[in-house]
Design a protein around this motif. Structure first.
Motif, mmCIF file in Angstrom:
data_model
loop_
_atom_site.group_PDB
_atom_site.id
_atom_site.type_symbol
_atom_site.label_atom_id
_atom_site.label_comp_id
_atom_site.label_asym_id
_atom_site.label_seq_id
_atom_site.Cartn_x
_atom_site.Cartn_y
_atom_site.Cartn_z
ATOM 1 N N GLU A 87 60.531 85.369 38.549
ATOM 2 C CA GLU A 87 60.515 86.733 38.017
ATOM 3 C C GLU A 87 59.282 86.969 37.149
ATOM 4 O O GLU A 87 58.687 88.040 37.189
ATOM 5 C CB GLU A 87 61.795 87.023 37.225
ATOM 6 C CG GLU A 87 63.045 87.094 38.079
ATOM 7 C CD GLU A 87 63.037 88.241 39.072
ATOM 8 O OE1 GLU A 87 62.427 89.286 38.799
ATOM 9 O OE2 GLU A 87 63.646 88.087 40.152
ATOM 10 N N SER A 88 58.904 85.975 36.364
ATOM 11 C CA SER A 88 57.700 86.097 35.534
ATOM 12 C C SER A 88 56.454 86.254 36.404
ATOM 13 O O SER A 88 55.599 87.099 36.137
ATOM 14 C CB SER A 88 57.529 84.871 34.637
ATOM 15 O OG SER A 88 58.594 84.753 33.750
ATOM 16 N N GLN A 89 56.366 85.431 37.440
ATOM 17 C CA GLN A 89 55.211 85.507 38.342
ATOM 18 C C GLN A 89 55.188 86.836 39.077
ATOM 19 O O GLN A 89 54.134 87.449 39.248
ATOM 20 C CB GLN A 89 55.238 84.345 39.337
ATOM 21 C CG GLN A 89 53.990 84.251 40.187
ATOM 22 C CD GLN A 89 52.761 83.946 39.371
ATOM 23 O OE1 GLN A 89 52.770 83.020 38.568
ATOM 24 N NE2 GLN A 89 51.702 84.696 39.550
ATOM 25 N N LYS A 90 56.361 87.316 39.500
ATOM 26 C CA LYS A 90 56.438 88.591 40.208
ATOM 27 C C LYS A 90 55.956 89.719 39.310
ATOM 28 O O LYS A 90 55.180 90.586 39.740
ATOM 29 C CB LYS A 90 57.876 88.831 40.670
ATOM 30 C CG LYS A 90 58.054 90.084 41.500
ATOM 31 C CD LYS A 90 59.416 90.152 42.157
ATOM 32 C CE LYS A 90 60.528 90.078 41.167
ATOM 33 N NZ LYS A 90 61.849 90.356 41.735
ATOM 34 N N ARG A 91 56.383 89.710 38.045
ATOM 35 C CA ARG A 91 55.947 90.746 37.093
ATOM 36 C C ARG A 91 54.435 90.671 36.881
ATOM 37 O O ARG A 91 53.744 91.681 36.863
ATOM 38 C CB ARG A 91 56.686 90.578 35.767
ATOM 39 C CG ARG A 91 56.266 91.597 34.726
ATOM 40 C CD ARG A 91 56.980 91.398 33.427
ATOM 41 N NE ARG A 91 58.372 91.803 33.576
ATOM 42 C CZ ARG A 91 59.277 91.673 32.628
ATOM 43 N NH1 ARG A 91 58.956 91.121 31.467
ATOM 44 N NH2 ARG A 91 60.514 92.085 32.817
ATOM 45 N N ARG A 92 53.915 89.442 36.716
ATOM 46 C CA ARG A 92 52.473 89.261 36.506
ATOM 47 C C ARG A 92 51.689 89.750 37.723
ATOM 48 O O ARG A 92 50.677 90.452 37.593
ATOM 49 C CB ARG A 92 52.212 87.783 36.230
ATOM 50 C CG ARG A 92 50.989 87.496 35.457
ATOM 51 C CD ARG A 92 50.860 86.071 34.940
ATOM 52 N NE ARG A 92 51.594 85.035 35.626
ATOM 53 C CZ ARG A 92 52.649 84.399 35.114
ATOM 54 N NH1 ARG A 92 53.111 84.706 33.931
ATOM 55 N NH2 ARG A 92 53.249 83.442 35.801
ATOM 56 N N ASP A 93 52.161 89.407 38.928
ATOM 57 C CA ASP A 93 51.487 89.842 40.157
ATOM 58 C C ASP A 93 51.514 91.362 40.287
ATOM 59 O O ASP A 93 50.518 91.981 40.676
ATOM 60 C CB ASP A 93 52.142 89.216 41.387
ATOM 61 C CG ASP A 93 51.948 87.716 41.457
ATOM 62 O OD1 ASP A 93 51.019 87.193 40.814
ATOM 63 O OD2 ASP A 93 52.747 87.064 42.153
ATOM 64 N N TRP A 94 52.648 91.960 39.972
ATOM 65 C CA TRP A 94 52.788 93.414 40.066
ATOM 66 C C TRP A 94 51.816 94.105 39.108
ATOM 67 O O TRP A 94 51.152 95.071 39.472
ATOM 68 C CB TRP A 94 54.231 93.822 39.778
ATOM 69 C CG TRP A 94 54.465 95.287 39.912
ATOM 70 C CD1 TRP A 94 54.660 96.174 38.895
ATOM 71 C CD2 TRP A 94 54.509 96.048 41.124
ATOM 72 N NE1 TRP A 94 54.840 97.436 39.403
ATOM 73 C CE2 TRP A 94 54.753 97.384 40.769
ATOM 74 C CE3 TRP A 94 54.366 95.714 42.464
ATOM 75 C CZ2 TRP A 94 54.858 98.400 41.711
ATOM 76 C CZ3 TRP A 94 54.477 96.722 43.399
ATOM 77 C CH2 TRP A 94 54.712 98.042 43.027
ATOM 78 N N ASN A 95 51.737 93.582 37.880
ATOM 79 C CA ASN A 95 50.812 94.160 36.894
ATOM 80 C C ASN A 95 49.362 93.978 37.321
ATOM 81 O O ASN A 95 48.538 94.874 37.144
ATOM 82 C CB ASN A 95 51.047 93.545 35.512
ATOM 83 C CG ASN A 95 52.379 93.949 34.923
ATOM 84 O OD1 ASN A 95 52.961 94.971 35.288
ATOM 85 N ND2 ASN A 95 52.901 93.130 34.025
ATOM 86 N N THR A 96 49.050 92.828 37.900
ATOM 87 C CA THR A 96 47.679 92.579 38.375
ATOM 88 C C THR A 96 47.311 93.546 39.495
ATOM 89 O O THR A 96 46.216 94.111 39.505
ATOM 90 C CB THR A 96 47.542 91.121 38.876
ATOM 91 O OG1 THR A 96 47.862 90.239 37.806
ATOM 92 C CG2 THR A 96 46.136 90.841 39.370
ATOM 93 N N PHE A 97 48.231 93.749 40.431
ATOM 94 C CA PHE A 97 47.954 94.676 41.524
ATOM 95 C C PHE A 97 47.807 96.098 40.989
ATOM 96 O O PHE A 97 46.909 96.836 41.409
ATOM 97 C CB PHE A 97 49.059 94.614 42.579
ATOM 98 C CG PHE A 97 48.794 95.510 43.754
ATOM 99 C CD1 PHE A 97 47.778 95.219 44.652
ATOM 100 C CD2 PHE A 97 49.539 96.662 43.957
ATOM 101 C CE1 PHE A 97 47.508 96.046 45.731
ATOM 102 C CE2 PHE A 97 49.278 97.494 45.039
ATOM 103 C CZ PHE A 97 48.269 97.186 45.925
ATOM 104 N N ILE A 141 52.382 87.942 48.608
ATOM 105 C CA ILE A 141 52.837 89.128 49.337
ATOM 106 C C ILE A 141 54.359 89.240 49.270
ATOM 107 O O ILE A 141 54.909 90.327 49.101
ATOM 108 C CB ILE A 141 52.333 89.093 50.801
ATOM 109 C CG1 ILE A 141 50.825 89.339 50.838
ATOM 110 C CG2 ILE A 141 53.058 90.115 51.662
ATOM 111 C CD1 ILE A 141 50.379 90.683 50.283
ATOM 112 N N GLY A 142 55.043 88.128 49.361
ATOM 113 C CA GLY A 142 56.499 88.154 49.242
ATOM 114 C C GLY A 142 56.953 88.684 47.892
ATOM 115 O O GLY A 142 57.877 89.504 47.808
#
Length: 185
Positions: free
Chosen positions: A33-43, A111-112
């Motif tokens: 979940e932390s990585q997903k949030r970080r990836d979303w913010n980066t995108f 991407i996932g």
């Protein structure tokens, strides 16, 4: 006087800690979940930095493909080019000047996570740019290219078949049991 200052600072610190404890705390996020949030913010930041900035509602698969290519500059995987003497060798004996890229597995996982984050942020699955067929094609090309450059063909892992274990409590399998009428003779 110094006692008053010490007492005031002690009271102040206790007050601040009491206020801090009264605030509701959410449980810590999982690594995923932390990585997903970080990836979303980066995108999201990547889209904002485009000239002109791109709103998430206007984002399409081309923006996602550009983002994946942009990330290559931060990659750590050596991908040999066709002219390199080490092309196709899994363990090259010396360094070369071939570029570093994002590994296929990292991009696939990214991407996932972004696809899941898009859904969580109210996007409909039909318009999810991360689930577009062009993204799957791009990831397949990256996978194949990296496999050839390293000389290690990619093979999909086969799923293990689960075996049915016999019941240990049953001394005789049901197919070998004789009818009770034959046992009485």
């Amino acid at each position: 006087m110094s006692g008053d200052i010490a007492r005031d600072s002690a009271e102040g610190s206790s007050r601040s800690s009491v206020n801090h404890h009264n605030q509701p705390q959410s449980p810590p996020l999982s690594r995923y979940e932390s990585q997903k949030r970080r990836d979303w913010n980066t995108f999201g930041q990547y889209l904002k930095n485009q000239r002109p900035p791109v709103a998430l509602s206007q984002c399409n698969c081309n923006h996602v493909l550009e983002f994946l290519r942009y990330l290559d500059q931060f990659g750590k995987t050596k991908v040999h080019v066709h002219g390199c003497v080490f092309f196709g060798q899994p363990d090259p004996p010396a360094p070369c000047t071939c570029p570093l890229r994002q590994a296929w597995g990292s991009l696939d996982a990214l991407i996932g996570r972004l696809r899941a984050a898009y859904d969580e942020h109210g996007g409909s699955p039909e318009t999810n740019p991360f689930g577009n067929g062009a993204i799957r094609v791009y990831l397949r090309e990256v996978r194949d290219c990296q496999a050839k450059a390293r000389g290690i063909p990619y093979r999909k892992k086969k799923k293990k078949k689960t075996q049915i274990k016999p019941n240990v409590d049953d001394p005789m399998p049901s197919s070998n049991q004789q009818p009770s009428s034959q046992l009485a003779t």
